[in-house]
Design a protein around this motif. Structure first.
Motif, PDB file in Angstrom:
ATOM      1  N   PHE A  62      22.963  85.263 106.689  1.00 25.08           N
ATOM      2  CA  PHE A  62      22.361  85.195 108.017  1.00 25.08           C
ATOM      3  C   PHE A  62      20.951  84.655 107.823  1.00 25.08           C
ATOM      4  O   PHE A  62      20.143  85.253 107.107  1.00 25.08           O
ATOM      5  CB  PHE A  62      22.324  86.581 108.656  1.00 25.08           C
ATOM      6  N   ARG A  75      23.783  90.776 112.679  1.00 23.51           N
ATOM      7  CA  ARG A  75      23.315  89.455 113.078  1.00 23.51           C
ATOM      8  C   ARG A  75      22.267  89.601 114.178  1.00 23.51           C
ATOM      9  O   ARG A  75      22.510  89.262 115.323  1.00 23.51           O
ATOM     10  CB  ARG A  75      24.475  88.636 113.627  1.00 23.51           C
ATOM     11  N   SER A  76      21.099  90.123 113.852  1.00 22.79           N
ATOM     12  CA  SER A  76      20.066  90.251 114.874  1.00 22.79           C
ATOM     13  C   SER A  76      18.732  89.798 114.308  1.00 22.79           C
ATOM     14  O   SER A  76      18.461  89.933 113.126  1.00 22.79           O
ATOM     15  CB  SER A  76      19.974  91.694 115.376  1.00 22.79           C
ATOM     16  N   TYR A  77      17.934  89.245 115.207  1.00 30.03           N
ATOM     17  CA  TYR A  77      16.604  88.780 114.853  1.00 30.03           C
ATOM     18  C   TYR A  77      15.601  89.851 115.235  1.00 30.03           C
ATOM     19  O   TYR A  77      15.681  90.428 116.310  1.00 30.03           O
ATOM     20  CB  TYR A  77      16.270  87.490 115.610  1.00 30.03           C
ATOM     21  N   ILE A  89      15.133  80.451 117.537  1.00 28.97           N
ATOM     22  CA  ILE A  89      16.453  81.078 117.392  1.00 28.97           C
ATOM     23  C   ILE A  89      17.551  80.026 117.434  1.00 28.97           C
ATOM     24  O   ILE A  89      18.498  80.074 116.645  1.00 28.97           O
ATOM     25  CB  ILE A  89      16.658  82.175 118.453  1.00 28.97           C
ATOM     26  N   ASP A  90      17.455  79.044 118.327  1.00 24.82           N
ATOM     27  CA  ASP A  90      18.479  77.991 118.392  1.00 24.82           C
ATOM     28  C   ASP A  90      18.559  77.201 117.086  1.00 24.82           C
ATOM     29  O   ASP A  90      19.628  76.724 116.712  1.00 24.82           O
ATOM     30  CB  ASP A  90      18.215  77.033 119.551  1.00 24.82           C
ATOM     31  N   TYR A  92      18.051  78.412 114.021  1.00 22.65           N
ATOM     32  CA  TYR A  92      18.809  79.219 113.066  1.00 22.65           C
ATOM     33  C   TYR A  92      20.268  79.365 113.493  1.00 22.65           C
ATOM     34  O   TYR A  92      21.166  79.364 112.651  1.00 22.65           O
ATOM     35  CB  TYR A  92      18.148  80.586 112.874  1.00 22.65           C
ATOM     36  N   GLU A  93      20.512  79.461 114.780  1.00 25.65           N
ATOM     37  CA  GLU A  93      21.891  79.595 115.253  1.00 25.65           C
ATOM     38  C   GLU A  93      22.712  78.330 114.992  1.00 25.65           C
ATOM     39  O   GLU A  93      23.929  78.410 114.865  1.00 25.65           O
ATOM     40  CB  GLU A  93      21.926  79.953 116.740  1.00 25.65           C
ATOM     41  N   ASN A  96      23.734  79.494 111.598  1.00 27.07           N
ATOM     42  CA  ASN A  96      24.416  80.786 111.567  1.00 27.07           C
ATOM     43  C   ASN A  96      25.739  80.783 112.327  1.00 27.07           C
ATOM     44  O   ASN A  96      26.716  81.386 111.872  1.00 27.07           O
ATOM     45  CB  ASN A  96      23.509  81.879 112.145  1.00 27.07           C
ATOM     46  N   ALA A  97      25.785  80.142 113.478  1.00 29.09           N
ATOM     47  CA  ALA A  97      26.973  80.225 114.333  1.00 29.09           C
ATOM     48  C   ALA A  97      28.239  79.669 113.681  1.00 29.09           C
ATOM     49  O   ALA A  97      29.271  80.345 113.704  1.00 29.09           O
ATOM     50  CB  ALA A  97      26.706  79.547 115.680  1.00 29.09           C
ATOM     51  N   TYR A 100      29.370  82.215 111.019  1.00 28.66           N
ATOM     52  CA  TYR A 100      29.816  83.475 111.614  1.00 28.66           C
ATOM     53  C   TYR A 100      31.129  83.298 112.369  1.00 28.66           C
ATOM     54  O   TYR A 100      32.035  84.137 112.264  1.00 28.66           O
ATOM     55  CB  TYR A 100      28.751  84.050 112.540  1.00 28.66           C
ATOM     56  N   THR A 181      32.908  78.343 121.599  1.00 31.50           N
ATOM     57  CA  THR A 181      31.671  77.662 121.985  1.00 31.50           C
ATOM     58  C   THR A 181      31.714  77.078 123.390  1.00 31.50           C
ATOM     59  O   THR A 181      30.665  76.824 123.974  1.00 31.50           O
ATOM     60  CB  THR A 181      31.313  76.553 120.978  1.00 31.50           C
TER      61      THR A 181
END
Length: 195
Positions: A62, A75-77, A89-90, A92-93, A96-97, A100, A181
């Motif tokens: 993560f 999975r939290s910031y 955040i976008d 990293y996502e 990450n997405a 995950y 998605t």
């Protein structure tokens, strides 16, 4: 200058220096928290109503700025007042997405009978995550491997990381990815409906 005035000037000078140091530290922390830094921790969280199978484990990376990585394995910031990383955040996502959702796909597809781990290579331009393990159908163990490659060069909120090898995913995962998605456009996979 008498002694009282000297003492007063010294105390005020020391206080001003301390205030300036605190301000510099605060600004430095804020700027550091806004920087796109792909640090990571191990995560094992899967959002599913299916209970994990005994003796099996799921582990995947993560990614986030070190100041935004919370202490848990989910999975939290961790976003705080001084943490300017919320705007990222976008970023990293974008990394990450896909990882995950692939883990979640396997977890749901094989009813929690999944054993996964990963290896990671990272430089200034690329992150490569190699996922490997086994899934189980009945007593049959099936090896699974998936490599995720992301271009992170100059990544930021105005230039999200690119998933370089997205075309290498299998068709069943592609359907699940499309559904998760964009469910208003992509139908739910048949195997997922039957769960």
């Amino acid at each position: 200058m008498n002694k009282t005035k000297k003492t007063t000037v010294t105390v005020i000078s020391v206080l001003l220096i301390l205030v300036l140091l605190v301000l510099l530290i605060f600004v430095g922390l804020y700027l550091y928290s806004e920087a796109v830094i792909f640090d990571h921790r191990d995560s094992s969280e899967v959002h599913s109503a299916i209970s994990p199978s005994e003796g099996l484990s799921v582990k995947y990376p993560f990614f986030a700025n070190p100041m935004a990585l919370s202490g848990g394995d989910g999975r939290s910031y961790a976003l705080a007042l001084w943490n300017g990383g919320e705007k990222n955040i976008d970023v990293y996502e974008a990394v990450n997405a896909p990882i995950y959702i692939w883990v979640d796909y396997l977890y749901n597809r094989y009813l929690g009978r999944v054993n996964l781990d990963y290896s990671l290579e990272r430089d200034e331009k690329t992150i490569t995550v190699s996922m490997s393990g086994n899934v189980y159908e009945g007593e049959k163990s099936i090896p699974v491997n998936q490599e995720f490659v992301f271009n992170i060069e100059n990544a930021g909120s105005d230039k999200l990381p690119a998933w370089v090898n997205e075309d290498e995913i299998n068709e069943e995962f592609r359907e699940f990815w499309g559904y998760v998605t964009n469910p208003s456009v992509n139908p739910m996979p048949d195997w997922y409906k039957e769960m």
